[in-house]
Structure formats: structure tokens, C-alpha cells
Write a protein that holds these residues in place. Structure first.
Motif, PDB file in Angstrom:
ATOM      1  N   LEU A  15       0.762  -1.063  -0.036  1.00  0.00           N
ATOM      2  CA  LEU A  15      -0.010   0.037   0.004  1.00  0.00           C
ATOM      3  C   LEU A  15       0.795   1.389  -0.043  1.00  0.00           C
ATOM      4  N   PRO A  16       1.782   1.324   1.061  1.00  0.00           N
ATOM      5  CA  PRO A  16       2.511   2.634   0.809  1.00  0.00           C
ATOM      6  C   PRO A  16       3.164   3.115  -0.549  1.00  0.00           C
ATOM      7  N   VAL A  17       3.881   2.085  -1.476  1.00  0.00           N
ATOM      8  CA  VAL A  17       4.186   2.510  -2.628  1.00  0.00           C
ATOM      9  C   VAL A  17       3.153   2.831  -3.534  1.00  0.00           C
ATOM     10  N   CYS A  18       1.920   2.108  -3.425  1.00  0.00           N
ATOM     11  CA  CYS A  18       0.601   2.441  -4.187  1.00  0.00           C
ATOM     12  C   CYS A  18       0.448   4.071  -3.933  1.00  0.00           C
ATOM     13  N   ILE A  19       0.369   4.274  -2.650  1.00  0.00           N
ATOM     14  CA  ILE A  19       0.142   5.632  -2.466  1.00  0.00           C
ATOM     15  C   ILE A  19       1.169   6.583  -2.839  1.00  0.00           C
ATOM     16  N   TRP A  20       2.409   6.231  -2.831  1.00  0.00           N
ATOM     17  CA  TRP A  20       3.330   7.127  -3.225  1.00  0.00           C
ATOM     18  C   TRP A  20       3.399   7.494  -4.474  1.00  0.00           C
ATOM     19  N   ARG A  21       2.868   6.716  -5.419  1.00  0.00           N
ATOM     20  CA  ARG A  21       2.783   6.786  -6.890  1.00  0.00           C
ATOM     21  C   ARG A  21       1.756   8.029  -7.157  1.00  0.00           C
ATOM     22  N   LEU A  22       0.754   7.819  -6.391  1.00  0.00           N
ATOM     23  CA  LEU A  22      -0.334   8.785  -6.887  1.00  0.00           C
ATOM     24  C   LEU A  22      -0.022  10.351  -7.004  1.00  0.00           C
ATOM     25  N   PRO A  23       0.850  10.836  -5.902  1.00  0.00           N
ATOM     26  CA  PRO A  23       1.152  12.458  -6.376  1.00  0.00           C
ATOM     27  C   PRO A  23       1.543  12.704  -7.721  1.00  0.00           C
ATOM     28  N   VAL A  24       2.279  11.708  -8.399  1.00  0.00           N
ATOM     29  CA  VAL A  24       2.461  11.784  -9.901  1.00  0.00           C
ATOM     30  C   VAL A  24       1.523  12.641 -10.791  1.00  0.00           C
ATOM     31  N   VAL A  45      -2.675   5.221 -11.914  1.00  0.00           N
ATOM     32  CA  VAL A  45      -3.729   4.593 -11.192  1.00  0.00           C
ATOM     33  C   VAL A  45      -4.010   3.433 -11.304  1.00  0.00           C
ATOM     34  N   ALA A  46      -3.863   2.780 -12.371  1.00  0.00           N
ATOM     35  CA  ALA A  46      -4.173   1.443 -12.777  1.00  0.00           C
ATOM     36  C   ALA A  46      -2.975   0.669 -12.226  1.00  0.00           C
ATOM     37  N   LEU A  47      -1.837   1.103 -12.295  1.00  0.00           N
ATOM     38  CA  LEU A  47      -0.689   0.311 -11.527  1.00  0.00           C
ATOM     39  C   LEU A  47      -0.935   0.133 -10.230  1.00  0.00           C
ATOM     40  N   SER A  48      -1.419   1.243  -9.473  1.00  0.00           N
ATOM     41  CA  SER A  48      -1.426   1.048  -8.038  1.00  0.00           C
ATOM     42  C   SER A  48      -2.876   0.149  -7.643  1.00  0.00           C
ATOM     43  N   VAL A  49      -3.731   0.144  -8.414  1.00  0.00           N
ATOM     44  CA  VAL A  49      -5.051  -0.521  -8.206  1.00  0.00           C
ATOM     45  C   VAL A  49      -4.622  -2.126  -8.516  1.00  0.00           C
ATOM     46  N   LEU A  50      -3.996  -2.281  -9.693  1.00  0.00           N
ATOM     47  CA  LEU A  50      -3.513  -3.642  -9.916  1.00  0.00           C
ATOM     48  C   LEU A  50      -2.418  -4.364  -8.918  1.00  0.00           C
ATOM     49  N   SER A  51      -1.639  -3.356  -8.355  1.00  0.00           N
ATOM     50  CA  SER A  51      -0.727  -3.827  -7.332  1.00  0.00           C
ATOM     51  C   SER A  51      -1.286  -4.428  -6.116  1.00  0.00           C
ATOM     52  N   GLU A  52      -2.430  -3.419  -5.773  1.00  0.00           N
ATOM     53  CA  GLU A  52      -2.976  -3.812  -4.476  1.00  0.00           C
ATOM     54  C   GLU A  52      -4.060  -5.247  -4.829  1.00  0.00           C
ATOM     55  N   LEU A 125      12.228   8.657   2.192  1.00  0.00           N
ATOM     56  CA  LEU A 125      10.962   8.334   1.968  1.00  0.00           C
ATOM     57  C   LEU A 125      10.595   7.260   0.972  1.00  0.00           C
ATOM     58  N   ALA A 126      11.201   7.708  -0.040  1.00  0.00           N
ATOM     59  CA  ALA A 126      11.355   6.651  -1.298  1.00  0.00           C
ATOM     60  C   ALA A 126      11.846   5.145  -0.751  1.00  0.00           C
ATOM     61  N   MET A 127      13.193   5.365  -0.114  1.00  0.00           N
ATOM     62  CA  MET A 127      13.500   3.926   0.129  1.00  0.00           C
ATOM     63  C   MET A 127      12.787   3.423   1.079  1.00  0.00           C
ATOM     64  N   THR A 128      12.018   4.085   2.082  1.00  0.00           N
ATOM     65  CA  THR A 128      11.189   3.161   3.020  1.00  0.00           C
ATOM     66  C   THR A 128       9.987   2.554   2.330  1.00  0.00           C
ATOM     67  N   VAL A 129       9.434   3.428   1.531  1.00  0.00           N
ATOM     68  CA  VAL A 129       8.198   2.934   0.914  1.00  0.00           C
ATOM     69  C   VAL A 129       8.534   1.705  -0.143  1.00  0.00           C
ATOM     70  N   SER A 130       9.433   1.889  -0.863  1.00  0.00           N
ATOM     71  CA  SER A 130       9.712   0.952  -1.854  1.00  0.00           C
ATOM     72  C   SER A 130      10.312  -0.378  -1.059  1.00  0.00           C
ATOM     73  N   GLY A 131      11.036   0.043   0.129  1.00  0.00           N
ATOM     74  CA  GLY A 131      11.540  -1.204   0.798  1.00  0.00           C
ATOM     75  C   GLY A 131      10.538  -2.217   1.420  1.00  0.00           C
ATOM     76  N   LEU A 132       9.523  -1.486   1.898  1.00  0.00           N
ATOM     77  CA  LEU A 132       8.422  -2.203   2.401  1.00  0.00           C
ATOM     78  C   LEU A 132       7.716  -3.112   1.317  1.00  0.00           C
ATOM     79  N   MET A 133       7.480  -2.478   0.196  1.00  0.00           N
ATOM     80  CA  MET A 133       7.015  -3.103  -0.899  1.00  0.00           C
ATOM     81  C   MET A 133       7.813  -4.491  -1.249  1.00  0.00           C
TER      82      MET A 133
END
Length: 159
Positions: A15-24, A45-52, A125-133
Motif C-alpha cells: 500500500l505505501p508504494v501505491c499511495i506514493w505513486r499517486l502524487p505523480v 492509477v491502474a498500476l496502483s490498483v492492480l498492485s493492490e 521516504l522513497a527508500m522506505t516505501v519501496s523497501g516495504l513493498m
């Protein structure tokens, strides 16, 4: 059961990376303004939804719908799903996601925060959210093992 907790954690680590992408959509990650096209917005948006959605599929490795086709499915409802139908894609997906973890670790340890092209401060922050994923791959492999143990090994013990 530990596998149930892991299945619940997978969508949460994605979820954090999916949310991180949305500000783009309006601003780049790091604050720089962007003028994205409609196609770019739809892609993000599709990438975030499909990832989840893909992360939520891991529940099939711990729930009954991962062992039997739901009764509401015409003609196939109630049939047993062969273990390989879940084990093969889950193993391949887990290995691919774990390989992405290896690349992430290389970037994080060898290159450091310069590996992420964001404004200062945003790199952490980028390292943290991508690290979680990137925990998704090893967690999926754990679930795949639990599924294998429950579906294949248990059948061998009974016979």
C-alpha cells in the motif's frame, strides 16, 4: 495461524508504494510540478490498483477459495483446484518480487540515497516505501510454502 497474518500483511506492505505513486498525477515525488497526460494518469492509477489487487490474491493461499472454485462459478463451481495452479504462479511471482528486492538492496546499500532521483529528504521516504513493498516477495514465498505444506504434504501423509 502465522500464514493468515502474513496474508494480511502483504497488501499492507504494498500500500505505501501505491499511495506514493499517486502524487505523480499533479506533482512529482519530491515536489516538482508535472504536466502528465491523461494516459500517464491512467497508467499510474491502474498500476496502483492492480498492485493492490495482486497483493490481495495472496489470500487465496490461505483461504478456501484458493482450494476450491467458488460454488457461484457456472459449471466449475465446487471443483477442487489443482495445487500446481496456485503453486506455480505464486512461486514465480515470489521469486520475481524477491529478485526486485535484491536490486533494491543493491541500490540502497551500494549507491545509497542517490539511487532515487528525488529531492533531498524525499529519498529516505522513497527508500522506505519501496523497501516495504520489497518484503512482498519473501512473504509470498512463505505463503506458498505454507500452501504447499497444507495441500500437498498433508495429502501424502494421509495416504
Amino acid at each position: 495461524m502465522w500464514a493468515e497474518r502474513v496474508a494480511h500483511a502483504i497488501p499492507l506492505v504494498a500500500l505505501p508504494v501505491c499511495i506514493w505513486r499517486l502524487p505523480v498525477i499533479g506533482h512529482g515525488m519530491g515536489g516538482e510540478p508535472l504536466a502528465p497526460t491523461a494516459g500517464h494518469i491512467a497508467y499510474v492509477v491502474a498500476l496502483s490498483v492492480l498492485s493492490e489487487l495482486a497483493a490481495l490474491l495472496s489470500f487465496g493461499l490461505v483461504r478456501a477459495w484458493g482450494e476450491r472454485i467458488p460454488a457461484w462459478v457456472p459449471r466449475l463451481g465446487g471443483r477442487r483446484i489443482p495445487p500446481a495452479a496456485a503453486l506455480v504462479p505464486a512461486t514465480i511471482g515470489g521469486l520475481l518480487l524477491t529478485a526486485a528486492l535484491g536490486l533494491w538492496l543493491y541500490n540502497a546499500l551500494a549507491i545509497g540515497t542517490d539511487a532515487w532521483p528525488y529531492a533531498p529528504g524525499w529519498n529516505i521516504l522513497a527508500m522506505t516505501v519501496s523497501g516495504l513493498m520489497n518484503l512482498w516477495g519473501p512473504m509470498l514465498l512463505l505463503l506458498t510454502y505454507a500452501y504447499y505444506h497444507r495441500r500437498v504434504t498433508a495429502v501424502r501423509i494421509k495416504t
